[in-house]
Scaffold this motif. Sequence first.
Motif, short mmCIF file in Angstrom:
data_model
loop_
_atom_site.label_atom_id
_atom_site.label_comp_id
_atom_site.label_asym_id
_atom_site.label_seq_id
_atom_site.Cartn_x
_atom_site.Cartn_y
_atom_site.Cartn_z
N GLY A 65 0.82 -1.22 0.00
CA GLY A 65 0.00 0.00 0.00
C GLY A 65 0.85 1.26 0.00
N ASP A 66 0.13 2.37 0.25
CA ASP A 66 0.72 3.69 0.24
C ASP A 66 1.95 3.80 1.13
N ALA A 67 1.81 3.24 2.33
CA ALA A 67 2.89 3.36 3.32
C ALA A 67 4.17 2.72 2.80
N SER A 68 4.01 1.57 2.11
CA SER A 68 5.23 0.91 1.64
C SER A 68 5.86 1.71 0.49
N ASN A 69 5.02 2.36 -0.34
CA ASN A 69 5.56 3.23 -1.39
C ASN A 69 6.38 4.34 -0.78
N LYS A 70 5.82 4.94 0.24
CA LYS A 70 6.51 6.06 0.88
C LYS A 70 7.85 5.59 1.45
N TYR A 71 7.83 4.42 2.03
CA TYR A 71 9.03 3.85 2.63
C TYR A 71 10.10 3.64 1.55
N GLU A 72 9.66 3.07 0.42
CA GLU A 72 10.59 2.82 -0.68
C GLU A 72 11.15 4.14 -1.21
N HIS A 73 10.26 5.14 -1.30
CA HIS A 73 10.70 6.44 -1.83
C HIS A 73 11.74 7.09 -0.92
N LEU A 74 11.56 6.92 0.38
CA LEU A 74 12.55 7.45 1.32
C LEU A 74 13.92 6.84 1.02
N LYS A 75 13.93 5.54 0.79
CA LYS A 75 15.19 4.85 0.55
C LYS A 75 15.85 5.31 -0.75
N LYS A 76 15.00 5.69 -1.72
CA LYS A 76 15.56 6.11 -3.01
C LYS A 76 16.00 7.57 -3.01
N GLY A 77 15.71 8.27 -1.90
CA GLY A 77 16.04 9.71 -1.89
C GLY A 77 14.99 10.51 -2.65
N TRP A 78 13.78 10.02 -2.70
CA TRP A 78 12.72 10.71 -3.42
C TRP A 78 11.82 11.53 -2.49
N VAL A 79 12.25 11.73 -1.29
CA VAL A 79 11.45 12.49 -0.32
C VAL A 79 12.36 13.55 0.30
N GLY A 80 11.91 14.81 0.25
CA GLY A 80 12.74 15.90 0.80
C GLY A 80 12.32 16.29 2.20
N SER A 81 11.06 15.97 2.52
CA SER A 81 10.54 16.42 3.81
C SER A 81 9.41 15.51 4.26
N MET A 82 9.24 15.44 5.56
CA MET A 82 8.07 14.74 6.10
C MET A 82 7.40 15.64 7.11
N VAL A 94 13.25 7.92 10.76
CA VAL A 94 13.07 8.26 9.33
C VAL A 94 14.31 8.94 8.77
N GLN A 95 14.94 9.77 9.60
CA GLN A 95 16.15 10.44 9.14
C GLN A 95 17.21 9.39 8.78
N LYS A 96 17.29 8.35 9.59
CA LYS A 96 18.28 7.30 9.38
C LYS A 96 18.06 6.62 8.02
N ILE A 97 16.79 6.43 7.67
CA ILE A 97 16.52 5.76 6.38
C ILE A 97 17.14 6.57 5.24
N VAL A 98 16.84 7.89 5.20
CA VAL A 98 17.37 8.66 4.07
C VAL A 98 18.88 8.84 4.17
N VAL A 99 19.37 9.07 5.37
CA VAL A 99 20.80 9.35 5.51
C VAL A 99 21.63 8.11 5.20
N GLU A 100 21.16 6.96 5.67
CA GLU A 100 21.99 5.76 5.49
C GLU A 100 21.65 4.96 4.24
N GLU A 101 20.41 5.02 3.80
CA GLU A 101 20.04 4.14 2.69
C GLU A 101 19.91 4.83 1.34
N SER A 102 19.66 6.15 1.33
CA SER A 102 19.53 6.78 0.01
C SER A 102 20.91 7.10 -0.53
N ARG A 103 20.99 7.26 -1.84
CA ARG A 103 22.30 7.40 -2.50
C ARG A 103 23.11 8.58 -1.98
#
Length: 757
Positions: A65-82, A94-103
């Motif tokens: 669902g929506d939540a998993s899309n958002k989660y995936e997008h965080l990992k891809k660096g496709w989210v600038g703000s929450m 959440v910060q850890k996801i983008v900082v450690e997992e996005s490119r």
Amino acid sequence: MKNFLVVAFSLVAFCQSNYAQKALDNKMEKKIDSLMALMTLEEKVGQMNQYNGFWNVTGPVPKEGDASNKYEHLKKGWVGSMLNVRGVEEVRKVQKIVVEESRLGIPLIIGFDVIHGYRTQSPIPLAESASWDLEAIEASAAMAAEEAAASGITWTFAPMVDISRDARWGRVMEGAGEDPYLGSQIAKARINGFQGKDLSASNTIAATAKHFAGYGFSESGRDYNTVDVGTSTLYNIIFPPFMAAVEADVKTFMNSFNILNGIPATGNSFLQREVLKGEWDYKGFVVTDWGSMTEMITHGYSKDGESAAESAANAGSDMDMESYLYVKHLKNLVNEGKVSLDKVDDAVRRILRVKFELGLFDDPYKYCNEEREKTVVGSDKNMEIALGMAEKSIVLLKNNDQLLPLKKNGINIAVIGSLAADKNSPLGSWRLASKDNTAVSVLEGLKKYKGNKLSYEKGVELVKGQETFINELDINTTDRTGIAEAVEVAKNKDVVVMVLGEHGFQSGEGRSRTNLDLSGLQQELLEAVYAVNSNIVLVLMNGRPLTINWANDNVPAIVEAWQLGSRSGDAIAKILYGDYNPSGKLPMTFPKNVGQVPLYYNYMSTGRPSNPGDNLVFWSHYTDEANTPLYEFGHGLSYTSFSYDKLKLSANSLNKTGELKVSFDLSNTGKYEGKEVVQLYIQDLFASRARPVKELKDFKMVSLKPGETKNVSFTISAKKLEFYSANNKWEAETGDFKVFIGGSSATQLESDFTLKN
Ligand code: BGC
């Protein structure tokens, strides 16, 4: 010589600091350039995408669902703000996801509606505005910022600087009222409070001037409704607080849900590109309001999501709050040439700049300190700040025969009204991070004064069922249980304190009303009690002006106590017992009748403003109600009395580079020490666009001991007389002016002067 040296040294210091600032700015711009050079188009678009909190971050990862899309997008660096992720534990996660997992590991900026407090609630913004105390308002915003920042939040969606003249609109509780000058001063105070002097400090957060523009002028006061205003109102009434926000270096703007003159604000190039980023040279970024990009389709403006994204991006909406349209369409729109890459780059640069300024690139977890969170959030020190702000926000509307302040010993008091014991309503509607039922109630506050005997009866229930931020309230209009008991308790008491008004969730977003009377069965309760004991102190608890004619005609003392936040009851008790002498003044006109609305002090004269006599009807009036308000803008009494005298102007004219001093004597003619907000109004008698009958141009707070007189002065320069003229520019036009001085917009003293070239 000494002065010269001081001036010379400060000039050198100024140049150096300016130079240092420029060097810092250049360094930051270079960092932004290098980062942008690494970013793919998708990652750039990602920075322009903001998601709401979506799953219990500390729980299991969403699989579908929506939540998993958002989660995936965080990992891809496709989210600038929450937004709506709060508390150190969640934010860190959440910060850890983008900082450690996005490119590229670009940190998120975390937004939240810190409107009048985080955990500790100050009074609602309209109430704070009634204090006219800019220092206190700034301190209250700083306190809110400190708590929010300690909880991982880096960005508040406040202040709301929408001017509104319509008490039917529920969001008037969130603004500074009806006046553009007062609204501008308060906008600056709030922004300075939130952002402080150093945005990278761990107790400051970025602010938002919202909602750009016109949201407070929704037709018939119905939230989200159409707005159609002309140039004069847009520039002279709606824009000034936004201009003040730019001057105060507000880091972000939020646009608004409404259509403005046919074009939704989110897709409005005139507002965002021409005025904000053009004329005003604004360097921060614009976030859309929640889903407002998608709503351009339902407005009947955009054909589909793709064209909504195209309009929004081209019109200068930099970040998409919860429409998911940039993340879906912006890349293609750029590839198809419908939105230029330059525009995307500009938006991303603006967003990254705020992140740099917050210090997030130095340490993405700098706002995530569990220890600080524990000590700061809801601290005793902050509770005291909230109390001080609450005392200052109360307005004494009426006090016949000096019924107030109450004697501290030996009297019998009945306290009546469900709001008197309510610990939830005083928190107001925007208090998502505070805990339900945690305000000090009026009853609790009064009980701390032990010298009198208190008897409490609720009278009638105000609401039935659930009380939430998102659902409709069910107001009790049928169940009269409790009225008889209240009447019984009121009999033979020395004084009856009745706490009546609106529930905390009756004002706020989505809470427009067509009826501004005391809600539910409270008027009936008031009249029933009055029939057995007329010695009533009415304490109003509400988020907007109400129509209380009957009370004004009959009840001897009326105190406007709004929704005062966490320490509400303590502040009210201090006022009722005279431990604080009320000094608040209304930031919004109180109508006599909802049919008069919009009703405001700075109206335009019609061609037929007054009764021609002989019972003729052909003048601007109602046949069934006066034109005048119940309480005018700026009204507010004290336990002492003030007199205004000896108005003097330093000259009877000024030229465009000159100044004029307006002075007068203010005396405390009563028995108590007190503070008076003295107000300066002008009227531009003729101009290329007709001007209002009065315009607030300055105010000051003056403290006086009993019997004391002070000479007070204001300075008028051409700058103060500027308006957006028929030449479509800000200018002061030569001609005749009136100047008024007083303790409200009804004013006591008057004189005139001429502006010459
Ligand atoms: C409101 C904004 C608010 C946003 C985020 C919207 O419904 O209009 O003022 O900041 O939600 O919560």
